[in-house]
Design an enzyme around this catalytic site. Structure first.
Site, mmCIF file in Angstrom:
data_model
loop_
_atom_site.group_PDB
_atom_site.id
_atom_site.type_symbol
_atom_site.label_atom_id
_atom_site.label_comp_id
_atom_site.label_asym_id
_atom_site.label_seq_id
_atom_site.Cartn_x
_atom_site.Cartn_y
_atom_site.Cartn_z
ATOM 1 C CG ASP A 98 76.980 -67.992 -2.104
ATOM 2 O OD1 ASP A 98 77.410 -67.166 -2.943
ATOM 3 O OD2 ASP A 98 75.781 -68.131 -1.822
ATOM 4 C CG ASP A 199 76.911 -62.516 -3.725
ATOM 5 O OD1 ASP A 199 75.769 -62.953 -3.591
ATOM 6 O OD2 ASP A 199 77.257 -61.380 -3.341
ATOM 7 C CD GLU A 241 73.138 -62.696 -7.262
ATOM 8 O OE1 GLU A 241 72.029 -62.428 -6.800
ATOM 9 O OE2 GLU A 241 74.194 -62.361 -6.707
ATOM 10 C CG HIS A 315 69.594 -66.372 -0.523
ATOM 11 N ND1 HIS A 315 70.078 -66.785 -1.748
ATOM 12 C CD2 HIS A 315 70.318 -65.283 -0.195
ATOM 13 C CE1 HIS A 315 71.055 -65.986 -2.125
ATOM 14 N NE2 HIS A 315 71.226 -65.067 -1.205
ATOM 15 C CG ASP A 316 68.850 -62.779 -2.668
ATOM 16 O OD1 ASP A 316 69.068 -62.673 -1.449
ATOM 17 O OD2 ASP A 316 69.761 -62.855 -3.522
HETATM 18 C C1 GLC Z 1 73.476 -61.334 -3.784
HETATM 19 C C2 GLC Z 1 72.967 -62.260 -2.706
HETATM 20 C C3 GLC Z 1 72.229 -61.455 -1.686
HETATM 21 C C4 GLC Z 1 73.178 -60.476 -1.080
HETATM 22 C C5 GLC Z 1 73.882 -59.619 -2.150
HETATM 23 C C6 GLC Z 1 75.103 -58.961 -1.592
HETATM 24 O O1 GLC Z 1 72.458 -60.756 -4.505
HETATM 25 O O2 GLC Z 1 72.210 -63.278 -3.270
HETATM 26 O O3 GLC Z 1 71.656 -62.257 -0.696
HETATM 27 O O4 GLC Z 1 72.502 -59.621 -0.196
HETATM 28 O O5 GLC Z 1 74.323 -60.384 -3.234
HETATM 29 O O6 GLC Z 1 76.077 -59.912 -1.305
#
Ligand code: GLC
Ligand code: CA
Length: 546
Positions: A98, A199, A241, A315-316
């Site tokens: 990640d 991320d 992402e 995980h979100d």
């Molecule tokens: C992304 C991650 C999340 C995190 C955010 C800030 O959306 O998936 O879990 O809180 O970024 O890093």
């Protein structure tokens, strides 16, 4: 369509804190993941996306990194990571790291230096602005509530943080920052990782003064540069992402010329059960037609102009079986149906830990049992704005990120075999009925269904490369589509409701031979496929020879 290993792969996401604790401190760790590699091998996945394991004060569970080249003490050591990569490779499983480089932790050395003074050499690694009329520079907000600007008493300036105040945003305009990031990526590439999940990568081109957050003008320039200076000539999987993506932009990211990334995560389907223009906590039921439209649009637009990733969970996000399936009477049927719908599509499927068991959302009575900074901040902010406790708990039960973060359910012993100690977060009490041990031996389990879906993908190139076409566009209960490659066609039929419904389709289905590859009920193989009475959440996955 170019063949690539990452198009033919299935990725499994591990959230290390909640996966498997090997030493009884109640926190999942790297040795725990190594212990469970054979389980993942059995499932048949090719890649593990490892949520962050780097040094971190854990304000946002590891998404706030204080050292990119060191490992969080609770998770283990660099030797453990090396062993995980090696043991993974021995089983044909690659490790995807990640990459969290939109921001660091405020405890990262760069930020500690930057904070020291305005002329510190690291000052410009972050984004600082003077107050405007004694107040914040502008009204940009943080995803975790409140302003995106935090005042620094000592220097009299504000710094930008799109997430918590302990996650200051890096200044990507600064070439030195970019080069430091690329060096760090090369450090991991040299260790033999299989790639990166990036991320919130669409935020790195931000222009805070113009209030541009995502898709800034230099975003793709930076990604191309990163590609050239790091993974470009390596055969790695890279996935960004990108919450604010359109198919047009995705074609740029996942351009088959390889100049940017392999693929991105887009979230159009994920936003369908919230009130338009509002936040995820403002709930609204899903309309199946919206889901069909959203997913089909991406299938069609990226067809040979890019590549999709396919996911229900991470995980979100809340657990898919609770979200759009039925986690009571039809938990097993609906979990299998949702898996079929996704794994039949064109793109690389991602499975989030526990999804392969049909793990469900959780309802803790006390707010104290929730750990996620986002839910806790949101609860506080909304309560101050007049929302009731009940309303807020309902939002957390439906959308809170901790739904995905309760520990993995391995067996029916105390704490589900996750830990021999006191778990960092309470378990979902349903682990006696829902756990891996029960499912491994049961040929009709959700686990074995996922295993079979993965095998089907490996044995049938049409699953990977076939062209997608939606059928029965206007049916509000059935999501059905075909996939076509040369003289082969797949027909995927999914009933989304908890009652019987008729699948009637005359024109499309022409074939010489049909084979049922997988289904979630007993099926009479002689039945006509032009007219089927589907049972609650029934799904069928046929292969037709034309
Ligand atoms: C992304 C991650 C999340 C995190 C955010 C800030 O959306 O998936 O879990 O809180 O970024 O890093
Ligand atoms: Ca541990």
């Amino acid at each position: 369509m170019r063949e690539e290993w990452w198009k033919e792969s299935v990725v499994y996401q591990v959230y290390p804190r909640s996966f498997k604790d090997s030493n009884g401190d109640g926190i999942g760790d790297l040795r725990g993941i190594i212990e469970k590699l054979d389980y993942l091998k059995e499932l048949g996945i090719d890649v593990i996306w490892l949520s962050p394991v780097y040094k971190s004060p854990n304000d946002d569970n590891g998404y706030d990194i204080s050292n990119y080249e060191d490992i969080m003490d609770e998770f283990g050591t660099m030797e453990d990571v090396d062993e995980l990569i090696m043991e993974g490779n021995n089983r044909g499983i690659k490790i995807l790291m990640d990459l969290v480089v939109n921001h660091t932790s405020d405890e990262h050395n760069w930020f500690i230096e930057a904070k020291k003074s305005k002329d510190n050499p690291y000052r410009d690694y972050y984004i600082w602005r003077d107050p405007v009329n004694g107040l914040v520079p502008n009204d940009l907000t943080s995803a975790f509530g409140g302003s995106a600007w935090e005042y620094d008493q000592e220097s009299g300036q504000y710094y930008l943080h799109f997430f918590s105040r302990k996650q200051p945003d890096l200044n990507w305009e600064n070439e030195e920052v970019r080069n430091r990031v690329y060096d760090m990526m090369n450090f991991w590439i040299n260790k033999g990782v299989g790639g990166f999940r990036m991320d919130v990568i669409d935020l790195i081109g931000k222009i805070p003064d113009k209030k541009i957050k995502e898709n800034g003008p230099k975003l793709h320039e930076y990604i191309k540069e990163m590609n050239k200076k790091t993974f470009g000539n390596k055969d790695l999987l890279t996935v960004g992402e990108t919450w604010g993506c359109t198919p047009e932009i995705a074609k740029q990211y996942s351009n088959p010329d390889g100049s940017e990334l392999s693929m991105i995560f887009q979230f159009d389907h994920i936003l369908l059960d919230q009130q338009p223009g509002k936040e995820k906590w403002d709930l609204k039921p899903l309309e199946l037609l919206d889901l069909k439209k959203a997913l089909s649009r991406w299938q069609v637009e990226l067809d040979d102009a890019g590549w999709n990733s396919l996911f229900w969970n991470n995980h979100d996000l809340p657990r898919i079986v609770s979200r759009w399936g039925n986690d009571e009477e039809y938990r097993v049927e609906s979990a299998k149906m949702l898996a079929t719908l996704l794994h039949g599509m064109k793109g690389t499927p991602y499975i989030y830990q526990g999804e392969e068991l049909g793990m469900t959302n959780v309802r803790f009575e006390n707010l104290e049992d929730y750990k996620d900074i986002e839910s806790l901040n949101m609860y506080k902010e909304r309560r101050e704005n007049g929302y009731s406790h009940e309303e807020m708990m309902e939002s957390i039960y439906t959308k809170g990120r901790d739904n995905a973060r309760t520990p993995m359910q391995w067996n029916d012993s105390e704490n589900a075999g996750f830990t021999s100690g006191e778990p960092w977060m309470k378990l979902n009490p349903n682990y006696k009925e829902i756990n891996a041990e029960l499912q491994l031996d049961d040929e009709n389990s959700i686990f074995n269904f996922y295993k079979k879906l993965i095998k089907i993908r490996k044995e049938n190139p049409v699953v990977v490369y076939g062209k997608y076409d939606l059928i029965l566009d206007d049916n509000k209960e059935i999501f059905a589509y075909t996939r076509t490659l040369k003289n082969e066609q797949l027909l995927i039929i999914c009933n989304f409701v908890a009652r019987k419904t008729e699948f009637k389709c005359e024109e499309i289905i022409k074939f010489k031979h049909k084979e049922l590859l997988i289904s979630n009920y007993e099926v009479n193989e002689n039945e006509s496929i032009n007219n089927i009475e589907l049972r609650p959440y029934e799904c069928r996955f046929y292969k037709l020879l034309m």
